[in-house]
Design an enzyme around this catalytic site. Sequence first.
Site, PDB file in Angstrom:
ATOM      1  N   THR A 186       0.988  -1.120   0.002  1.00 38.29           N
ATOM      2  CA  THR A 186       0.126  -0.091  -0.197  1.00 38.29           C
ATOM      3  C   THR A 186       0.881   1.256  -0.025  1.00 38.29           C
ATOM      4  O   THR A 186       2.090   1.147   0.598  1.00 38.29           O
ATOM      5  CB  THR A 186      -0.891  -0.065   1.257  1.00 38.29           C
ATOM      6  OG1 THR A 186       0.116   0.171   2.337  1.00 38.29           O
ATOM      7  CG2 THR A 186      -1.677  -1.041   1.346  1.00 38.29           C
ATOM      8  N   GLU A 331      -5.866  -3.597   0.103  1.00 35.18           N
ATOM      9  CA  GLU A 331      -6.217  -4.778   0.772  1.00 35.18           C
ATOM     10  C   GLU A 331      -7.467  -5.738   0.369  1.00 35.18           C
ATOM     11  O   GLU A 331      -7.611  -6.530   1.118  1.00 35.18           O
ATOM     12  CB  GLU A 331      -6.491  -4.192   2.437  1.00 35.18           C
ATOM     13  CG  GLU A 331      -5.170  -3.492   3.082  1.00 35.18           C
ATOM     14  CD  GLU A 331      -5.059  -2.268   2.492  1.00 35.18           C
ATOM     15  OE1 GLU A 331      -5.482  -1.879   1.750  1.00 35.18           O
ATOM     16  OE2 GLU A 331      -4.258  -1.658   3.419  1.00 35.18           O
ATOM     17  N   LYS A 439     -14.023  18.138  10.979  1.00 34.36           N
ATOM     18  CA  LYS A 439     -14.874  17.965  12.390  1.00 34.36           C
ATOM     19  C   LYS A 439     -15.039  19.548  12.649  1.00 34.36           C
ATOM     20  O   LYS A 439     -14.149  20.222  13.059  1.00 34.36           O
ATOM     21  CB  LYS A 439     -14.211  17.237  13.518  1.00 34.36           C
ATOM     22  CG  LYS A 439     -14.574  15.868  12.982  1.00 34.36           C
ATOM     23  CD  LYS A 439     -13.231  14.933  13.885  1.00 34.36           C
ATOM     24  CE  LYS A 439     -13.171  13.766  13.172  1.00 34.36           C
ATOM     25  NZ  LYS A 439     -11.740  13.726  12.888  1.00 34.36           N
ATOM     26  N   TRP A 444     -19.596  16.482  11.138  1.00 39.13           N
ATOM     27  CA  TRP A 444     -18.580  16.161  10.298  1.00 39.13           C
ATOM     28  C   TRP A 444     -18.986  16.739   9.014  1.00 39.13           C
ATOM     29  O   TRP A 444     -20.072  16.921   8.688  1.00 39.13           O
ATOM     30  CB  TRP A 444     -18.822  14.765  10.181  1.00 39.13           C
ATOM     31  CG  TRP A 444     -18.148  13.795  11.267  1.00 39.13           C
ATOM     32  CD1 TRP A 444     -17.798  14.193  12.405  1.00 39.13           C
ATOM     33  CD2 TRP A 444     -17.666  12.383  11.256  1.00 39.13           C
ATOM     34  NE1 TRP A 444     -17.213  13.427  13.271  1.00 39.13           N
ATOM     35  CE2 TRP A 444     -17.111  12.236  12.655  1.00 39.13           C
ATOM     36  CE3 TRP A 444     -17.885  11.488  10.445  1.00 39.13           C
ATOM     37  CZ2 TRP A 444     -16.656  11.062  12.825  1.00 39.13           C
ATOM     38  CZ3 TRP A 444     -17.523  10.074  10.565  1.00 39.13           C
ATOM     39  CH2 TRP A 444     -17.084   9.941  11.936  1.00 39.13           C
TER      40      TRP A 444
END
Length: 542
Positions: A186, A331, A439, A444
């Site tokens: 990754t 993944e 935030k 959010w």
Amino acid sequence: MLGLMQSQPLLISSLIEFAERHHGDAEIVSRRVEGDIHRYSWRDVALRSRQVAHALDGLNLLFSDRVATLAWNGYRHLELYFGVSGSGRVLHTINPRLHPEQIAWIANHAEDQVLCFDATFLPLVQAIHAKCPTIRQYVMLCEAGKLPQDSGIPHLVAYEDWIGGQPVSYEWPSFDENSASSMCYTSGTTGNPKAALYSHRSTLLHAYAAALPDVMALSARDAVLPVVPMFHVNAWGIPYSAALTGCKLVFPGPALDGKSVYELIEAEKVSYAAGVPTVWQMLLGHMAPNQLRFSTLKRTVIGGSACPPAMIHAFREQYGVEVLHAWGMTEMSPLGTLCTLKNKHLALPPEEQMKIRLKQGRAIFGVDMRIVGGDGRELPWDGKTSGDLHVKGPWIVREYFRGEGGDPLVDGWFPTGDVATIDPDGYVQITDRSKDVIKSGGEWISSIDIENVAMAHPAVAMAACIGMKHPKWDERPILAVVRRPGAEVTREELIRFYDGKAAKWQVPDDVVFVDAIPLGATGKMLKTRLREMLKDYRLPTA
Ligand code: ADP
């Protein structure tokens, strides 16, 4: 009582045997590093991948030994996909856009024995070979006798010399389908990269699933252009699904600019293409001013980062190309969701259908998912409540290579690091990466939503929204914008552009014009780097 069906292991070698027998004459076309076009067929891929297997045997490589590649999308890379994994070794595709130090680190971590590289990457290999003690054979993907003089690289051979004299028949070994087949690190925006280690079983199951009608819908009638690199999660598994369906493959090599990609699509009658939004941005950027049209392209899968609605609109309305928005990660081999409509949606008006198309899609069979809140409790699929997205399934990592980073699972689920909502029909909408969520005042703000609005402005070439510390609100969003060449737009105009498109408290407090937004090795916006770039920035509202 056990079933009485034959237990033939699912192996990558069976894919290339199938492609050879049933689709032997289907074409594989590659733009080479040299600039010319190379063409041959699945039959040739099969034959030459067997020569690769012999060449690896000749080095006395053991089962599961790693063979690395630093290569563009092209036919020789494809031969390595099958020759390396088919003979029981592990194909380690390295992303050449990583920093050289990181590439050396990865090669050592993987203990690569062989490194096959395109001529483009000769300087890179010259820079790192002394730091890679495990590599005992370097193979330059070039014609016989075409090695550069005095490269300084020890044990270097030209690919065509290496496989040239090898026998064309080979008995592919049979082994446990759970054996490792390939690996991909990754990009590691924080800390050292970690590797997903795929198995033959996971690769074949993923290849089957990817070809399904509501996924990539690949068939023997398609000509497929994977612009997504073969060094990034196996080009989303397209080489394997292509062998399984017998489609024509078209490889762009190193030429990923809009003009080259457009010309290849037209010349090779590509019906299907796959890539990240930045690549399509370049393609559309070339087509619009030149008033070009597609004559054969029907569908394109766009994923890897959120596809801006403006792009989905442009492809559909201006060019008649269906966009399939997809979500996944290294993944996950990488496919998790893909966006296609259900039967009941066909009667909806176009605007309602578009709202669905903008989502990342629904899970592919084989991928289970859930969203959880901060307390670890599962959240409802109401299309409104957002939480951490967890996944599980046979092509999703259980552990990283060499146990790096410890046990990644939470109660058997893999936490994706993405924040999402799921609606009652199972459509996932990624609202953010958990580390990119802004935030503000306890609420959010989805950076993706804010970027999508800006991307619809004609003067905006690229936009990134990040949170800035604020004494009262904790964080407030600001927008970094790259203007289109020659286009003018002011900070005030852009902020006004949000009127009616976002709630007042979500509108960015400021707009910063930049020359470029830093991109990571897989073409995604690197917000960590952007935050560093703007470290001296102060909010006007703070
Ligand atoms: P890396 O994590 O190294 O950047 P990946 O290619 O594995 O590499 O990235 C996976 C991540 O990319 C996902 O977790 C998600 O944050 C993002 N991503 C992928 N596809 C989409 C999409 N269609 N919309 C939004 N984000 C996406």
